[in-house]
Design a protein around this motif. Structure first.
Motif, PDB file in Angstrom:
ATOM      1  N   ARG A 105       0.841  -1.193   0.000  1.00 56.56           N
ATOM      2  CA  ARG A 105       0.000   0.000   0.000  1.00 56.56           C
ATOM      3  C   ARG A 105       0.880   1.248   0.000  1.00 56.56           C
ATOM      4  NH1 ARG A 105      -2.000  -3.929   2.896  1.00 56.56           N
ATOM      5  NH2 ARG A 105      -4.104  -4.685   2.388  1.00 56.56           N
ATOM      6  N   ALA A 106       0.449   2.226  -0.743  1.00 65.49           N
ATOM      7  CA  ALA A 106       1.247   3.439  -0.914  1.00 65.49           C
ATOM      8  C   ALA A 106       1.485   4.153   0.407  1.00 65.49           C
ATOM      9  CB  ALA A 106       0.566   4.371  -1.909  1.00 65.49           C
ATOM     10  N   ASP A 107       0.547   4.038   1.346  1.00 62.74           N
ATOM     11  CA  ASP A 107       0.685   4.750   2.623  1.00 62.74           C
ATOM     12  C   ASP A 107       1.303   3.883   3.717  1.00 62.74           C
ATOM     13  OD1 ASP A 107      -1.342   2.978   3.182  1.00 62.74           O
ATOM     14  OD2 ASP A 107      -2.847   4.487   3.718  1.00 62.74           O
ATOM     15  N   SER A 108       1.874   2.746   3.343  1.00 64.13           N
ATOM     16  CA  SER A 108       2.417   1.809   4.335  1.00 64.13           C
ATOM     17  C   SER A 108       3.779   2.233   4.863  1.00 64.13           C
ATOM     18  CB  SER A 108       2.539   0.410   3.720  1.00 64.13           C
ATOM     19  OG  SER A 108       3.518   0.413   2.674  1.00 64.13           O
ATOM     20  N   GLY A 109       4.452   3.108   4.136  1.00 61.69           N
ATOM     21  CA  GLY A 109       5.807   3.498   4.524  1.00 61.69           C
ATOM     22  C   GLY A 109       6.859   2.495   4.074  1.00 61.69           C
TER      23      GLY A 109
ATOM     24  N   GLN B  16      -4.374 -17.027  -7.424  1.00 65.57           N
ATOM     25  CA  GLN B  16      -4.033 -15.623  -7.280  1.00 65.57           C
ATOM     26  C   GLN B  16      -5.222 -14.762  -6.861  1.00 65.57           C
ATOM     27  OE1 GLN B  16      -2.483 -12.588 -10.461  1.00 65.57           O
ATOM     28  NE2 GLN B  16      -0.786 -13.939  -9.923  1.00 65.57           N
ATOM     29  N   ASP B  17      -6.433 -15.160  -7.244  1.00 61.23           N
ATOM     30  CA  ASP B  17      -7.606 -14.403  -6.810  1.00 61.23           C
ATOM     31  C   ASP B  17      -7.673 -14.335  -5.289  1.00 61.23           C
ATOM     32  OD1 ASP B  17      -8.481 -13.779  -9.339  1.00 61.23           O
ATOM     33  OD2 ASP B  17      -9.920 -15.431  -9.465  1.00 61.23           O
ATOM     34  N   GLN B  18      -7.376 -15.462  -4.639  1.00 62.63           N
ATOM     35  CA  GLN B  18      -7.421 -15.487  -3.178  1.00 62.63           C
ATOM     36  C   GLN B  18      -6.298 -14.644  -2.577  1.00 62.63           C
ATOM     37  OE1 GLN B  18      -7.975 -19.453  -1.424  1.00 62.63           O
ATOM     38  NE2 GLN B  18      -8.621 -20.192  -3.425  1.00 62.63           N
ATOM     39  N   VAL B  19      -5.141 -14.649  -3.236  1.00 66.92           N
ATOM     40  CA  VAL B  19      -4.027 -13.816  -2.767  1.00 66.92           C
ATOM     41  C   VAL B  19      -4.422 -12.352  -2.794  1.00 66.92           C
ATOM     42  CG1 VAL B  19      -1.645 -13.113  -3.181  1.00 66.92           C
ATOM     43  CG2 VAL B  19      -2.310 -15.482  -3.558  1.00 66.92           C
ATOM     44  N   VAL B  20      -4.980 -11.914  -3.914  1.00 65.69           N
ATOM     45  CA  VAL B  20      -5.348 -10.505  -4.070  1.00 65.69           C
ATOM     46  C   VAL B  20      -6.479 -10.136  -3.114  1.00 65.69           C
ATOM     47  CG1 VAL B  20      -6.244  -8.784  -5.680  1.00 65.69           C
ATOM     48  CG2 VAL B  20      -4.562 -10.463  -6.462  1.00 65.69           C
ATOM     49  N   ASP B  21      -7.445 -11.034  -2.941  1.00 70.11           N
ATOM     50  CA  ASP B  21      -8.545 -10.762  -1.996  1.00 70.11           C
ATOM     51  C   ASP B  21      -8.005 -10.568  -0.587  1.00 70.11           C
ATOM     52  OD1 ASP B  21     -10.382 -10.936  -4.028  1.00 70.11           O
ATOM     53  OD2 ASP B  21     -11.018 -12.996  -3.558  1.00 70.11           O
ATOM     54  N   SER B  22      -7.038 -11.402  -0.208  1.00 65.56           N
ATOM     55  CA  SER B  22      -6.437 -11.286   1.123  1.00 65.56           C
ATOM     56  C   SER B  22      -5.735  -9.943   1.284  1.00 65.56           C
ATOM     57  CB  SER B  22      -5.452 -12.439   1.340  1.00 65.56           C
ATOM     58  OG  SER B  22      -4.716 -12.266   2.527  1.00 65.56           O
ATOM     59  N   TYR B  23      -5.028  -9.543   0.235  1.00 63.37           N
ATOM     60  CA  TYR B  23      -4.306  -8.273   0.285  1.00 63.37           C
ATOM     61  C   TYR B  23      -5.279  -7.096   0.353  1.00 63.37           C
ATOM     62  CZ  TYR B  23      -1.568  -4.319  -1.473  1.00 63.37           C
ATOM     63  OH  TYR B  23      -0.987  -3.086  -1.637  1.00 63.37           O
ATOM     64  N   GLU B  24      -6.295  -7.122  -0.479  1.00 63.79           N
ATOM     65  CA  GLU B  24      -7.247  -5.998  -0.491  1.00 63.79           C
ATOM     66  C   GLU B  24      -8.048  -5.902   0.810  1.00 63.79           C
ATOM     67  OE1 GLU B  24      -8.721  -3.722  -3.823  1.00 63.79           O
ATOM     68  OE2 GLU B  24      -9.363  -5.675  -4.584  1.00 63.79           O
ATOM     69  N   SER B  25      -8.274  -7.046   1.457  1.00 64.89           N
ATOM     70  CA  SER B  25      -9.043  -7.041   2.706  1.00 64.89           C
ATOM     71  C   SER B  25      -8.206  -6.587   3.890  1.00 64.89           C
ATOM     72  CB  SER B  25      -9.601  -8.431   2.972  1.00 64.89           C
ATOM     73  OG  SER B  25      -8.561  -9.339   3.337  1.00 64.89           O
ATOM     74  N   GLY B  26      -6.882  -6.528   3.702  1.00 61.14           N
ATOM     75  CA  GLY B  26      -6.001  -6.123   4.788  1.00 61.14           C
ATOM     76  C   GLY B  26      -5.392  -7.278   5.553  1.00 61.14           C
TER      77      GLY B  26
ATOM     78  N   THR C 182      -6.942  -3.696 -11.686  1.00 59.82           N
ATOM     79  CA  THR C 182      -8.233  -4.257 -11.295  1.00 59.82           C
ATOM     80  C   THR C 182      -8.581  -3.976  -9.828  1.00 59.82           C
ATOM     81  OG1 THR C 182      -7.350  -6.406 -10.564  1.00 59.82           O
ATOM     82  CG2 THR C 182      -7.808  -6.140 -12.920  1.00 59.82           C
ATOM     83  N   LEU C 183      -7.644  -3.406  -9.058  1.00 58.34           N
ATOM     84  CA  LEU C 183      -7.912  -3.123  -7.655  1.00 58.34           C
ATOM     85  C   LEU C 183      -8.910  -1.982  -7.508  1.00 58.34           C
ATOM     86  CD1 LEU C 183      -4.299  -3.390  -6.156  1.00 58.34           C
ATOM     87  CD2 LEU C 183      -6.069  -5.157  -6.312  1.00 58.34           C
ATOM     88  N   SER C 184      -9.564  -1.927  -6.365  1.00 60.66           N
ATOM     89  CA  SER C 184     -10.610  -0.917  -6.142  1.00 60.66           C
ATOM     90  C   SER C 184     -10.080   0.494  -6.312  1.00 60.66           C
ATOM     91  CB  SER C 184     -11.206  -1.097  -4.739  1.00 60.66           C
ATOM     92  OG  SER C 184     -11.747  -2.387  -4.581  1.00 60.66           O
ATOM     93  N   ASN C 185      -8.889   0.747  -5.767  1.00 66.94           N
ATOM     94  CA  ASN C 185      -8.262   2.065  -5.887  1.00 66.94           C
ATOM     95  C   ASN C 185      -6.800   1.887  -6.260  1.00 66.94           C
ATOM     96  OD1 ASN C 185     -10.501   3.900  -4.838  1.00 66.94           O
ATOM     97  ND2 ASN C 185     -10.276   2.495  -3.105  1.00 66.94           N
ATOM     98  N   PRO C 186      -6.518   1.740  -7.558  1.00 69.53           N
ATOM     99  CA  PRO C 186      -5.145   1.461  -7.991  1.00 69.53           C
ATOM    100  C   PRO C 186      -4.109   2.444  -7.477  1.00 69.53           C
ATOM    101  CG  PRO C 186      -6.670   1.170  -9.818  1.00 69.53           C
ATOM    102  CD  PRO C 186      -7.456   1.788  -8.695  1.00 69.53           C
ATOM    103  N   ASP C 187      -4.489   3.704  -7.320  1.00 72.60           N
ATOM    104  CA  ASP C 187      -3.526   4.725  -6.884  1.00 72.60           C
ATOM    105  C   ASP C 187      -3.092   4.539  -5.427  1.00 72.60           C
ATOM    106  OD1 ASP C 187      -3.614   5.896  -9.363  1.00 72.60           O
ATOM    107  OD2 ASP C 187      -5.089   7.413  -8.792  1.00 72.60           O
ATOM    108  N   ASP C 188      -3.792   3.666  -4.713  1.00 69.42           N
ATOM    109  CA  ASP C 188      -3.455   3.440  -3.307  1.00 69.42           C
ATOM    110  C   ASP C 188      -2.377   2.373  -3.130  1.00 69.42           C
ATOM    111  OD1 ASP C 188      -5.369   5.280  -2.676  1.00 69.42           O
ATOM    112  OD2 ASP C 188      -6.884   3.819  -2.042  1.00 69.42           O
ATOM    113  N   HIS C 189      -1.840   1.873  -4.240  1.00 67.99           N
ATOM    114  CA  HIS C 189      -0.885   0.778  -4.168  1.00 67.99           C
ATOM    115  C   HIS C 189       0.330   1.067  -5.041  1.00 67.99           C
ATOM    116  CE1 HIS C 189      -4.203  -1.533  -2.349  1.00 67.99           C
ATOM    117  NE2 HIS C 189      -4.944  -0.930  -3.274  1.00 67.99           N
ATOM    118  N   VAL C 190       1.472   0.520  -4.645  1.00 68.37           N
ATOM    119  CA  VAL C 190       2.698   0.698  -5.419  1.00 68.37           C
ATOM    120  C   VAL C 190       3.426  -0.639  -5.530  1.00 68.37           C
ATOM    121  CG1 VAL C 190       3.029   3.120  -4.793  1.00 68.37           C
ATOM    122  CG2 VAL C 190       4.026   1.327  -3.354  1.00 68.37           C
ATOM    123  N   ILE C 191       4.192  -0.769  -6.599  1.00 68.34           N
ATOM    124  CA  ILE C 191       5.044  -1.936  -6.791  1.00 68.34           C
ATOM    125  C   ILE C 191       6.467  -1.520  -6.424  1.00 68.34           C
ATOM    126  CG2 ILE C 191       5.941  -3.599  -8.460  1.00 68.34           C
ATOM    127  CD1 ILE C 191       3.348  -3.118 -10.088  1.00 68.34           C
ATOM    128  N   LEU C 192       7.058  -2.229  -5.481  1.00 69.05           N
ATOM    129  CA  LEU C 192       8.414  -1.885  -5.059  1.00 69.05           C
ATOM    130  C   LEU C 192       9.393  -2.035  -6.216  1.00 69.05           C
ATOM    131  CD1 LEU C 192       8.618  -3.615  -1.540  1.00 69.05           C
ATOM    132  CD2 LEU C 192       8.068  -1.224  -2.073  1.00 69.05           C
TER     133      LEU C 192
END
Length: 348
Positions: free
Chosen positions: A141-145, A188-198, A216-226
């Motif tokens: 998540r972009a705000d995770s630090g 992978q669907d379950q992986v992404v669901d787990s991530y999006e749910s927190g 495909t995420l609910s708010n793509p701008d809230d996430h970053v790829i390291l």
């Protein structure tokens, strides 16, 4: 140094191709089964194993049709064999089932974002030319630090079980001395669901897969790829190792898309090359010689591939290129002439 690395990659690719062809020929002579090409022709279509839920690579569109980069390479095989890119049926396969499906003849070919490794090659499988050079990454998540791998100390990281991704994650974090909690899921669907749910603080897969899923995420701008790349992931089609002719068909069909791009031949201009006086182009298009016949195909098999599916650049740009929502630059996936790793042996 760059020229040396590219040259080495090309030489290694050619050596591996030659070795596998020789081995496949021996296996084919002793297998005693129906040749795959005969089986495919009797059936009237190729059966291809694909991913059913990876946007850009293998997925169902709104009309219920399979689309994607990998899907088009399955259509390349159909075009080569039948002169009809639509003579193919698709079987969606999980990461856990995909290799078994090849071994048991459930599918004729697997084109499903699958990494070529020694262990897999030794499972009675042969990998074709790499169609996408990738590397494993991690999304947070972009705000995770979190800005580096070291920041993932103690993190819960979602991962698709039964993949090279799972092993790479363990290897790299062990090497760096980073403690983490792996959260393995069957799909992978379950992986992404787990991530999006927190439930997961991060998730990992090939960087192309991360880019595909980001959109495909609910708010793509809230996430970053390291920026860290923690592995090499040469993704390639796969066939059974017991049939040398089918292995050749897979290899040279893929190479045809790469060689066409190098020649400057694409689906829109191929007819203008039909009166070329260049002997290499004439052999490639089946105007001279009998290259196709040597591997059980029509001599103009490359023409059918390029007219109906396109060259490598067309396939790439159509599904995952800079003008798509995924915006993936070619980088390593350029031709060798443009500083990339894609290279076709000579059509002669």
């Amino acid at each position: 140094m760059k020229k040396y690395l590219i040259g080495s990659a090309a030489v290694l690719s050619l050596l591996a191709f030659t070795a596998c062809s020789d081995e496949g020929a021996d296996a084919d002579e002793n297998s005693g089964g129906t040749p795959i090409l005969d089986r495919v022709k009797d059936r009237g279509e190729v059966i291809a194993g694909v991913n059913g839920d990876l946007p850009g690579f293998g997925y169902l569109d709104s009309n219920g049709d399979y689309q994607g980069f990998d899907v088009d390479f399955a259509r390349v095989i159909a075009a080569a064999v039948f002169g009809d890119a639509d003579a193919v049926s698709f079987r969606p396969l999980s990461a856990q089932d995909r290799l078994t499906a090849v071994q048991t003849d459930e599918v004729d070919i697997l084109v499903r974002n699958t990494t070529n490794t020694l262990e897999r090659d030794a499972m009675g499988l042969h990998f074709g030319p790499t169609i996408f050079y990738d590397g494993q990454g991690i999304m947070v998540r972009a705000d995770s630090g979190i800005t580096s791998l070291e920041d993932l100390e103690g993190a819960r990281i979602g991962v698709d079980t039964g993949t090279t991704t799972e092993m790479n994650l363990a290897d790299q974090f062990r090497l760096l001395g980073i403690e983490y909690e792996p959260l393995p899921f069957d799909g992978q669907d379950q992986v992404v669901d787990s991530y999006e749910s927190g439930s997961a603080d991060a998730w990992t897969t090939d960087r192309s897969g991360l880019a595909s899923r980001l959109d495909t995420l609910s708010n793509p701008d809230d996430h970053v790829i390291l920026p860290d790349v923690i592995s090499k992931e040469p993704l390639a089609p796969v066939v059974k190792s017991t049939d040398a002719t089918w292995f050749d068909i897979m290899n040279w069909s893929v190479y045809a898309t790469i060689q066409a791009e190098e020649f400057g031949i694409d689906s829109t201009n191929i007819d203008s090359f039909m009166d070329s006086e260049d002997p290499e182009i004439r052999r490639f298009l089946g105007l001279e010689g009998a290259l196709g016949e040597q591997i059980g195909l029509e001599n103009d098999f490359a023409v059918n591939i390029i007219k109906q599916v396109g060259n490598y650049e067309e396939i790439y740009n159509r599904h995952i290129g800079p003008d798509t929502s995924f915006g993936l630059e070619r980088e390593m996936n350029h031709l060798w002439t443009n500083g990339g790793l894609h290279y076709s042996p000579p059509f002669r």
